[in-house]
Design a protein around this motif. Structure first.
Motif, PDB file in Angstrom:
ATOM      1  N   LEU A  60      41.094  33.514  31.625  1.00 17.25           N
ATOM      2  CA  LEU A  60      40.646  34.828  31.160  1.00 17.25           C
ATOM      3  C   LEU A  60      39.880  35.540  32.274  1.00 17.25           C
ATOM      4  O   LEU A  60      40.062  36.736  32.504  1.00 17.25           O
ATOM      5  N   ALA A  61      39.044  34.793  32.989  1.00 19.52           N
ATOM      6  CA  ALA A  61      38.277  35.381  34.094  1.00 19.52           C
ATOM      7  C   ALA A  61      39.205  35.938  35.162  1.00 19.52           C
ATOM      8  O   ALA A  61      38.973  37.029  35.700  1.00 19.52           O
ATOM      9  N   ASP A  62      40.291  35.196  35.466  1.00 23.57           N
ATOM     10  CA  ASP A  62      41.264  35.665  36.458  1.00 23.57           C
ATOM     11  C   ASP A  62      41.938  36.953  36.004  1.00 23.57           C
ATOM     12  O   ASP A  62      42.120  37.893  36.785  1.00 23.57           O
ATOM     13  N   GLU A  63      42.306  37.006  34.718  1.00 25.94           N
ATOM     14  CA  GLU A  63      42.973  38.200  34.189  1.00 25.94           C
ATOM     15  C   GLU A  63      42.042  39.409  34.236  1.00 25.94           C
ATOM     16  O   GLU A  63      42.447  40.518  34.602  1.00 25.94           O
ATOM     17  N   ILE A  64      40.784  39.198  33.868  1.00 29.31           N
ATOM     18  CA  ILE A  64      39.808  40.291  33.904  1.00 29.31           C
ATOM     19  C   ILE A  64      39.592  40.770  35.330  1.00 29.31           C
ATOM     20  O   ILE A  64      39.594  41.966  35.611  1.00 29.31           O
ATOM     21  N   ARG A  65      39.436  39.810  36.260  1.00 28.38           N
ATOM     22  CA  ARG A  65      39.170  40.173  37.658  1.00 28.38           C
ATOM     23  C   ARG A  65      40.324  40.973  38.253  1.00 28.38           C
ATOM     24  O   ARG A  65      40.121  41.907  39.030  1.00 28.38           O
ATOM     25  N   ARG A  66      41.566  40.591  37.895  1.00 24.89           N
ATOM     26  CA  ARG A  66      42.723  41.320  38.427  1.00 24.89           C
ATOM     27  C   ARG A  66      42.726  42.770  37.986  1.00 24.89           C
ATOM     28  O   ARG A  66      43.213  43.645  38.691  1.00 24.89           O
ATOM     29  N   LYS A  67      42.206  43.029  36.782  1.00 26.76           N
ATOM     30  CA  LYS A  67      42.242  44.398  36.247  1.00 26.76           C
ATOM     31  C   LYS A  67      41.009  45.220  36.603  1.00 26.76           C
ATOM     32  O   LYS A  67      41.007  46.441  36.431  1.00 26.76           O
ATOM     33  N   MET A  68      39.972  44.560  37.069  1.00 26.24           N
ATOM     34  CA  MET A  68      38.711  45.272  37.273  1.00 26.24           C
ATOM     35  C   MET A  68      38.771  46.274  38.417  1.00 26.24           C
ATOM     36  O   MET A  68      38.152  47.320  38.386  1.00 26.24           O
ATOM     37  N   PHE A  69      39.488  45.945  39.480  1.00 29.81           N
ATOM     38  CA  PHE A  69      39.640  46.878  40.585  1.00 29.81           C
ATOM     39  C   PHE A  69      41.081  46.784  41.047  1.00 29.81           C
ATOM     40  O   PHE A  69      41.486  45.801  41.647  1.00 29.81           O
ATOM     41  N   VAL A  70      41.876  47.797  40.745  1.00 37.11           N
ATOM     42  CA  VAL A  70      43.280  47.777  41.136  1.00 37.11           C
ATOM     43  C   VAL A  70      43.431  48.495  42.470  1.00 37.11           C
ATOM     44  O   VAL A  70      42.521  49.196  42.933  1.00 37.11           O
ATOM     45  N   PHE A  71      44.572  48.321  43.091  1.00 34.83           N
ATOM     46  CA  PHE A  71      44.786  48.834  44.444  1.00 34.83           C
ATOM     47  C   PHE A  71      44.542  50.342  44.528  1.00 34.83           C
ATOM     48  O   PHE A  71      43.951  50.844  45.493  1.00 34.83           O
ATOM     49  N   GLU A  72      44.984  51.079  43.510  1.00 35.20           N
ATOM     50  CA  GLU A  72      44.833  52.542  43.525  1.00 35.20           C
ATOM     51  C   GLU A  72      43.367  52.970  43.499  1.00 35.20           C
ATOM     52  O   GLU A  72      43.028  54.097  43.870  1.00 35.20           O
ATOM     53  N   ASP A  73      42.481  52.060  43.055  1.00 30.74           N
ATOM     54  CA  ASP A  73      41.053  52.393  43.009  1.00 30.74           C
ATOM     55  C   ASP A  73      40.438  52.508  44.400  1.00 30.74           C
ATOM     56  O   ASP A  73      39.263  52.861  44.535  1.00 30.74           O
ATOM     57  N   ILE A  74      41.217  52.226  45.427  1.00 32.91           N
ATOM     58  CA  ILE A  74      40.722  52.403  46.792  1.00 32.91           C
ATOM     59  C   ILE A  74      40.318  53.859  47.026  1.00 32.91           C
ATOM     60  O   ILE A  74      39.508  54.165  47.898  1.00 32.91           O
ATOM     61  N   LEU A  75      40.871  54.760  46.208  1.00 32.05           N
ATOM     62  CA  LEU A  75      40.517  56.183  46.304  1.00 32.05           C
ATOM     63  C   LEU A  75      39.053  56.436  45.935  1.00 32.05           C
ATOM     64  O   LEU A  75      38.493  57.478  46.289  1.00 32.05           O
ATOM     65  N   THR A  76      38.425  55.489  45.235  1.00 29.96           N
ATOM     66  CA  THR A  76      37.026  55.673  44.848  1.00 29.96           C
ATOM     67  C   THR A  76      36.065  55.267  45.964  1.00 29.96           C
ATOM     68  O   THR A  76      34.863  55.492  45.852  1.00 29.96           O
ATOM     69  N   LEU A  77      36.590  54.642  47.020  1.00 31.64           N
ATOM     70  CA  LEU A  77      35.750  54.234  48.143  1.00 31.64           C
ATOM     71  C   LEU A  77      35.573  55.391  49.119  1.00 31.64           C
ATOM     72  O   LEU A  77      36.464  56.233  49.269  1.00 31.64           O
ATOM     73  N   ASP A  78      34.433  55.432  49.794  1.00 33.53           N
ATOM     74  CA  ASP A  78      34.267  56.460  50.826  1.00 33.53           C
ATOM     75  C   ASP A  78      34.982  56.010  52.096  1.00 33.53           C
ATOM     76  O   ASP A  78      35.440  54.870  52.223  1.00 33.53           O
ATOM     77  N   ASN A  79      35.083  56.929  53.064  1.00 33.78           N
ATOM     78  CA  ASN A  79      35.855  56.646  54.279  1.00 33.78           C
ATOM     79  C   ASN A  79      35.304  55.456  55.057  1.00 33.78           C
ATOM     80  O   ASN A  79      36.066  54.635  55.580  1.00 33.78           O
ATOM     81  N   ARG A  80      33.987  55.345  55.120  1.00 34.44           N
ATOM     82  CA  ARG A  80      33.393  54.226  55.862  1.00 34.44           C
ATOM     83  C   ARG A  80      33.782  52.894  55.229  1.00 34.44           C
ATOM     84  O   ARG A  80      34.105  51.932  55.939  1.00 34.44           O
ATOM     85  N   ALA A  81      33.751  52.834  53.881  1.00 38.76           N
ATOM     86  CA  ALA A  81      34.117  51.598  53.183  1.00 38.76           C
ATOM     87  C   ALA A  81      35.591  51.269  53.405  1.00 38.76           C
ATOM     88  O   ALA A  81      35.956  50.111  53.635  1.00 38.76           O
ATOM     89  N   ILE A  82      36.452  52.297  53.355  1.00 39.50           N
ATOM     90  CA  ILE A  82      37.891  52.071  53.583  1.00 39.50           C
ATOM     91  C   ILE A  82      38.127  51.525  54.987  1.00 39.50           C
ATOM     92  O   ILE A  82      38.909  50.596  55.196  1.00 39.50           O
ATOM     93  N   GLN A  83      37.425  52.073  55.965  1.00 37.76           N
ATOM     94  CA  GLN A  83      37.571  51.600  57.344  1.00 37.76           C
ATOM     95  C   GLN A  83      37.126  50.146  57.477  1.00 37.76           C
ATOM     96  O   GLN A  83      37.754  49.346  58.173  1.00 37.76           O
TER      97      GLN A  83
END
Length: 339
Positions: free
Chosen positions: A231-254
């Motif tokens: 269950l922990a693995d399933e939750i963790r996989r859904k908590m931050f998906v690849f598309e959520d990279i848009l929520t990071l600022d440029n410094r974090a993405i770099q």
């Protein structure tokens, strides 16, 4: 007056057809603009098959429509309890209960609606001594921002238990919901007349954990990893998906991209949307961005499974960097502030 008794026997489509006939062609045409094709077909057929309407029945349908609209307006302004109080004065207690009962059935107003306007601290005082299953049921119906504030204030030993129960929750019978509502608000006990309600599940706890403060999330996840690793693995996989990279600022993405293999990045971007690709390429040197674009172009078709695996590797890097404090993922709990 016989037609008045028939209003409870005619279908919703018949009532809608009578209402549109009463409104006249101009107003009905305006209503049709907001309906789906199949709904328009149903209503058109019903209107065409309606030969005559007794004045008493037409008045009863229009009155019922007005009362439901009024109830809906009051609910939007102040919740079900507020609506019932106003309708009691306007229509009488029995009529008000009937109107709101029909509204909750047709619009599927969620249980515990009255709790949604309660401050999280007050709500915590209400429920902190309840059984974890009861707390889980209540929180599963609340907005994630409100539920996260409550779960974050629970004792640590109760947090993971409640989180697990929300995640594993599937269907809850209306009788159980009624019983819990009686404890919190006796006035609403007679208003819940829904069929079995789907609530909770992994998505519900993911939304809450995405909003709660980081320390609470970490404690819950560490406990679940011991008690319910799958269950922990399933939750963790859904908590931050690849598309959520848009929520990071440029410094974090770099910072993230410095940890990512270029070949993995090319595969991960293969099915990514334009916004995600743009966010990545903007934070790469023009030379490296060109190389990765060429790799994506010449690698040909890629299995979706391989793309998802590459994206998950990048997500894992993001979570590792957040754990080490090298980047910050913006969340609703307030811990995204860095000074």
């Amino acid at each position: 007056m016989a037609d008045l008794a028939l209003i409870d026997e005619i279908t919703g489509v018949q009532k809608a057809a009578i209402l549109l006939i009463a409104l006249g062609p101009e107003k009905s045409a305006t209503v049709f603009k907001h309906l789906k094709e199949d709904e328009i077909e149903q209503l058109t057929l019903e209107i065409a098959n309606t030969r005559s309407i007794a004045p008493e029945l037409k008045d009863a349908v229009v009155d019922e429509f007005y009362e439901v609209c009024l109830a809906q307006q009051y609910i939007a302004e102040g919740g079900i309890t507020y609506a019932k109080e106003l309708l009691d004065k306007a229509l009488g207690e029995e009529k008000a209960r009937d109107v709101i009962g029909r509204l909750t059935a047709s619009l599927q107003v969620r249980p515990f609606e009255f709790v949604r306007k309660t401050d999280a601290t007050q709500l915590l005082n209400f429920i902190q001594d309840e059984h974890p299953q009861t707390i889980a049921l209540i929180l599963a119906y609340l907005p994630s921002s409100q539920a996260s504030a409550v779960i974050g204030a629970l004792p640590p030993e109760k947090q993971s238990d409640v989180a697990k129960r929300i995640a594993l929750m599937d269907r809850t019978s209306p009788e159980v919901i009624k019983e819990v509502e009686k404890v919190l608000e006796r006035k609403l006990a007679s208003l819940v007349n829904q069929d079995y309600t789907i609530v909770g599940g992994v998505d519900a706890i993911v939304n809450i954990l995405n909003t709660v403060d980081r320390s609470t999330e970490k404690h819950i996840m560490e406990t679940l990893e011991v008690e319910e690793p799958e269950l922990a693995d399933e939750i963790r996989r859904k908590m931050f998906v690849f598309e959520d990279i848009l929520t990071l600022d440029n410094r974090a993405i770099q910072t993230v991209l410095r940890e990512v293999d270029n070949n993995e990045l090319a595969v991960a971007l293969k099915s990514a949307n334009e916004q995600v690709q743009e966010a990545i390429f903007t934070n790469l040197s023009s030379r490296l961005a060109s190389m990765i674009k060429e790799d994506m172009e010449f690698m040909g078709p890629v299995r979706l499974k391989d793309v998802e695996e590459a994206q998950q590797k990048i997500v894992n890097i993001i979570r590792r960097l957040e754990d080490s404090g090298e980047i910050v993922i913006s969340r609703g709990g307030g811990d995204e502030i860095v000074v």
